[in-house]
Design a protein around this motif. Structure first.
Motif, PDB file in Angstrom:
ATOM      1  N   ARG A 259       0.952  -1.247  -0.091  1.00 55.91           N
ATOM      2  CA  ARG A 259      -0.069   0.081   0.018  1.00 55.91           C
ATOM      3  C   ARG A 259       0.930   1.208  -0.047  1.00 55.91           C
ATOM      4  O   ARG A 259       0.190   2.429  -0.457  1.00 55.91           O
ATOM      5  N   PHE A 260       1.979   1.169   0.562  1.00 55.85           N
ATOM      6  CA  PHE A 260       3.006   2.383   0.421  1.00 55.85           C
ATOM      7  C   PHE A 260       3.303   2.855  -0.796  1.00 55.85           C
ATOM      8  O   PHE A 260       3.667   3.874  -1.070  1.00 55.85           O
ATOM      9  N   ARG A 261       3.329   2.037  -1.844  1.00 55.85           N
ATOM     10  CA  ARG A 261       3.442   2.377  -3.018  1.00 55.85           C
ATOM     11  C   ARG A 261       2.672   3.546  -3.675  1.00 55.85           C
ATOM     12  O   ARG A 261       2.881   4.198  -4.375  1.00 55.85           O
ATOM     13  N   ARG A 262       1.493   3.199  -3.074  1.00 57.37           N
ATOM     14  CA  ARG A 262       0.550   4.155  -3.526  1.00 57.37           C
ATOM     15  C   ARG A 262       0.627   5.563  -2.794  1.00 57.37           C
ATOM     16  O   ARG A 262       0.026   6.873  -3.101  1.00 57.37           O
TER      17      ARG A 262
ATOM     18  N   ASP B 124      12.715  -6.435   5.795  1.00 57.15           N
ATOM     19  CA  ASP B 124      12.274  -7.972   5.570  1.00 57.15           C
ATOM     20  C   ASP B 124      12.084  -7.849   3.925  1.00 57.15           C
ATOM     21  O   ASP B 124      12.553  -8.624   3.031  1.00 57.15           O
ATOM     22  N   LYS B 125      11.520  -6.542   3.527  1.00 58.03           N
ATOM     23  CA  LYS B 125      11.100  -6.732   1.942  1.00 58.03           C
ATOM     24  C   LYS B 125      12.270  -6.301   1.259  1.00 58.03           C
ATOM     25  O   LYS B 125      12.587  -6.876   0.341  1.00 58.03           O
ATOM     26  N   SER B 126      13.221  -5.625   1.731  1.00 53.95           N
ATOM     27  CA  SER B 126      14.303  -5.252   1.281  1.00 53.95           C
ATOM     28  C   SER B 126      15.361  -6.445   0.716  1.00 53.95           C
ATOM     29  O   SER B 126      15.925  -6.650  -0.365  1.00 53.95           O
ATOM     30  N   VAL B 127      15.519  -7.524   1.807  1.00 57.88           N
ATOM     31  CA  VAL B 127      16.125  -8.507   1.517  1.00 57.88           C
ATOM     32  C   VAL B 127      15.544  -9.502   0.583  1.00 57.88           C
ATOM     33  O   VAL B 127      16.192 -10.096  -0.214  1.00 57.88           O
ATOM     34  N   LEU B 128      14.162  -9.543   0.454  1.00 52.07           N
ATOM     35  CA  LEU B 128      13.618 -10.368  -0.596  1.00 52.07           C
ATOM     36  C   LEU B 128      13.846  -9.588  -1.763  1.00 52.07           C
ATOM     37  O   LEU B 128      14.026 -10.324  -2.848  1.00 52.07           O
ATOM     38  N   LEU B 129      13.673  -8.398  -1.949  1.00 57.29           N
ATOM     39  CA  LEU B 129      13.745  -7.526  -3.278  1.00 57.29           C
ATOM     40  C   LEU B 129      15.289  -8.042  -3.641  1.00 57.29           C
ATOM     41  O   LEU B 129      15.431  -8.285  -5.102  1.00 57.29           O
ATOM     42  N   THR B 130      16.311  -7.907  -2.859  1.00 53.88           N
ATOM     43  CA  THR B 130      17.525  -8.188  -3.353  1.00 53.88           C
ATOM     44  C   THR B 130      17.864  -9.705  -3.470  1.00 53.88           C
ATOM     45  O   THR B 130      18.582  -9.893  -4.729  1.00 53.88           O
ATOM     46  N   ARG B 131      17.117 -10.411  -3.051  1.00 58.56           N
ATOM     47  CA  ARG B 131      17.362 -11.750  -3.410  1.00 58.56           C
ATOM     48  C   ARG B 131      16.685 -12.275  -4.775  1.00 58.56           C
ATOM     49  O   ARG B 131      17.359 -12.788  -5.553  1.00 58.56           O
TER      50      ARG B 131
ATOM     51  N   PRO C  25      12.343  -0.168  -0.814  1.00 58.04           N
ATOM     52  CA  PRO C  25      11.266  -1.136  -0.074  1.00 58.04           C
ATOM     53  C   PRO C  25       9.619  -0.509  -0.290  1.00 58.04           C
ATOM     54  O   PRO C  25       8.930  -1.124  -0.445  1.00 58.04           O
ATOM     55  N   LEU C  26       9.633   0.713  -0.159  1.00 58.46           N
ATOM     56  CA  LEU C  26       8.339   1.480   0.125  1.00 58.46           C
ATOM     57  C   LEU C  26       7.709   1.657  -1.255  1.00 58.46           C
ATOM     58  O   LEU C  26       6.522   1.770  -1.514  1.00 58.46           O
ATOM     59  N   SER C  27       8.721   1.800  -2.474  1.00 57.71           N
ATOM     60  CA  SER C  27       7.945   2.121  -3.781  1.00 57.71           C
ATOM     61  C   SER C  27       8.575   0.841  -4.797  1.00 57.71           C
ATOM     62  O   SER C  27       7.540   0.842  -5.806  1.00 57.71           O
ATOM     63  N   THR C  28       9.477   0.162  -4.632  1.00 55.63           N
ATOM     64  CA  THR C  28       9.716  -0.719  -5.485  1.00 55.63           C
ATOM     65  C   THR C  28       8.917  -1.985  -5.534  1.00 55.63           C
ATOM     66  O   THR C  28       8.857  -2.497  -4.270  1.00 55.63           O
ATOM     67  N   SER C  29       8.043  -2.461  -6.515  1.00 57.31           N
ATOM     68  CA  SER C  29       7.162  -3.469  -6.636  1.00 57.31           C
ATOM     69  C   SER C  29       8.158  -4.601  -7.137  1.00 57.31           C
ATOM     70  O   SER C  29       8.806  -4.404  -7.877  1.00 57.31           O
ATOM     71  N   PHE C  30       7.782  -5.896  -6.913  1.00 57.34           N
ATOM     72  CA  PHE C  30       8.231  -7.110  -7.564  1.00 57.34           C
ATOM     73  C   PHE C  30       8.013  -7.142  -8.916  1.00 57.34           C
ATOM     74  O   PHE C  30       8.925  -7.630  -9.724  1.00 57.34           O
TER      75      PHE C  30
END
Length: 413
Positions: A27-30, A318-325, A390-395
């Protein structure tokens, strides 16, 4: 949102849309301005996207507080450096109130912090830096060392690994006044162990200054808990405060009585409006202020910090780690066979929030990707940085960007 080691991730099984659907921060992307141009923005470690609430706050500032309130608005503007500093300290630095101010640019605050740190150890004559650190950090350290008559010593880097306590202990000694280090390496994204390295600096009897520019807002930081002395960092990356937004300076309360500001100015005085012929420094960290604070930048920092605070740094990490992985797994599948390599630590827990790829024609690749609406970052001589905010980058956004990079890598210019 924890994931196994990236070596075990199957890129074919990764569903970007499913990851977005399960993302608690989606939701933070919005909350940020995300338009179709650029299609994919992978440079959030250089400049974050604009929060919508910041634009609204700035509109009120200019149209009401300034245009209508005029100088009367200084009644509440005057305390913003400390107010915003306390919010930032609590939300992302692990710092109790009264130890952080938001003021000048990162370079100016780093210059101040290095002078102040060296002055805390007046009987010592060495300043230690990490080789290959951000160039401005090295330039400022050289200038401070020259001005104070200090010998500059260098910790040898071991990219892509982060600097360790052992690395520092091998260089710092009884003559070391202060040590300057970056928590996250701007080139490789290697994440140092702040607590262990700080302990090593203190074991040598020295003071440490941390540059948190590529960390704060994406990586949990615990300055008080881990015994840090001073720290600085910018706010226009993961804190989304906008281009040229003011930086912050943290100084542990135990040092306040002995802090010396090399740029004394009226906002750092005990009585801001006394206009006294002699400069009497303010108590506490406020003494590190100098000139008139940049009010528009301060309110932009405040809104960016509040956005991160609302999300929670732990969830952001948590999201940062998953994005970089995700990015690493895709790079290994699609780019490594083409002669590229991942130039960041392989373990996601030892990376910041960007991934660095090294390969042939990196500069051309970034230029052509930008023309396709995929904005990444080139660093000499052959590095491509993917800044994942992490707040703006979606997968889905990241997946599309990796597709374009892989396509372009197969067709060199």
């Amino acid at each position: 949102m924890s994931e196994p080691d990236p070596d075990l991730l199957d890129p074919e099984a990764m569903d970007a849309h499913a990851l977005d659907a399960a993302d608690p921060l989606a939701r933070f992307r919005r909350e940020l301005v995300v338009d179709d141009d650029p299609v994919v923005y992978l440079d959030g470690n250089s400049l974050g996207r604009a929060p919508r609430r910041t634009l609204e706050r700035l509109d009120r500032l200019y149209r009401q507080e300034w245009a209508v309130g005029l100088i009367r608005s200084w009644e509440h503007w005057v305390d913003l450096p400390e107010q915003v500093g306390d919010e930032l300290g609590a939300a992302v630095l692990g710092a109790a109130a009264g130890q952080t101010v938001v003021a000048d640019s990162t370079s100016v605050l780093l210059y101040k912090a290095l002078h102040a740190a060296a002055a805390l150890r007046p009987d010592r004559d060495e300043l230690v830096v990490l080789g290959g650190d951000f160039p401005t950090d090295a330039h400022l350290a050289t200038a401070v060392a020259r001005a104070r008559g200090l010998r500059l010593r260098t910790v040898a880097p071991r990219p892509p690994e982060p600097v360790t306590a052992a690395d520092v202990a091998a260089v710092a000694g009884p003559r070391t006044a202060c040590v300057l280090l970056s928590l996250v390496d701007y080139r490789s994204a290697a994440l140092a162990d702040l607590a262990a390295v700080t302990a090593a600096v203190h074991a040598a009897g020295a003071v440490v200054v941390w540059d948190l520019s590529h960390a704060a807002g994406a990586v949990p930081v615990h300055l008080d808990r881990d015994g840090a002395d001073l720290a600085v960092g910018c706010t226009y990356k993961y804190l989304n405060a906008g281009p040229g937004a003011p930086a912050y300076l943290y100084a542990a309360a135990r040092h306040h009585d002995r802090l010396v500001n090399p740029v004394p100015g009226w906002f750092g005085a005990a009585d801001v409006f006394a206009m006294a012929p002699e400069h009497v420094p303010a108590p506490g960290v406020r003494r590190m202020l100098s000139g008139t604070p940049p009010v528009p930048g301060l309110v932009a920092v405040q809104e960016g910090v509040r956005l991160v605070a609302e999300a929670g740094v732990a969830a952001v990490r948590d999201k940062s780690v998953l994005l970089t992985r995700f990015a690493v797994a895709r790079a290994r599948r699609d780019l490594v066979p083409l002669g590229w390599r991942v130039a960041s630590p392989p373990d996601g827990s030892r990376r910041g929030s960007h991934v660095v790829l090294a390969g042939p024609g990196a500069e051309s690749l970034v230029r052509r990707a930008t023309a396709r609406g995929v904005v990444a970052d080139f660093r000499h001589p052959d590095l491509v940085r993917l800044g994942l905010s992490p707040l703006s980058t979606s997968f889905a956004e990241l997946s599309l960007g990796m597709d374009v990079l892989a396509e372009l890598a197969t067709t060199p210019a």
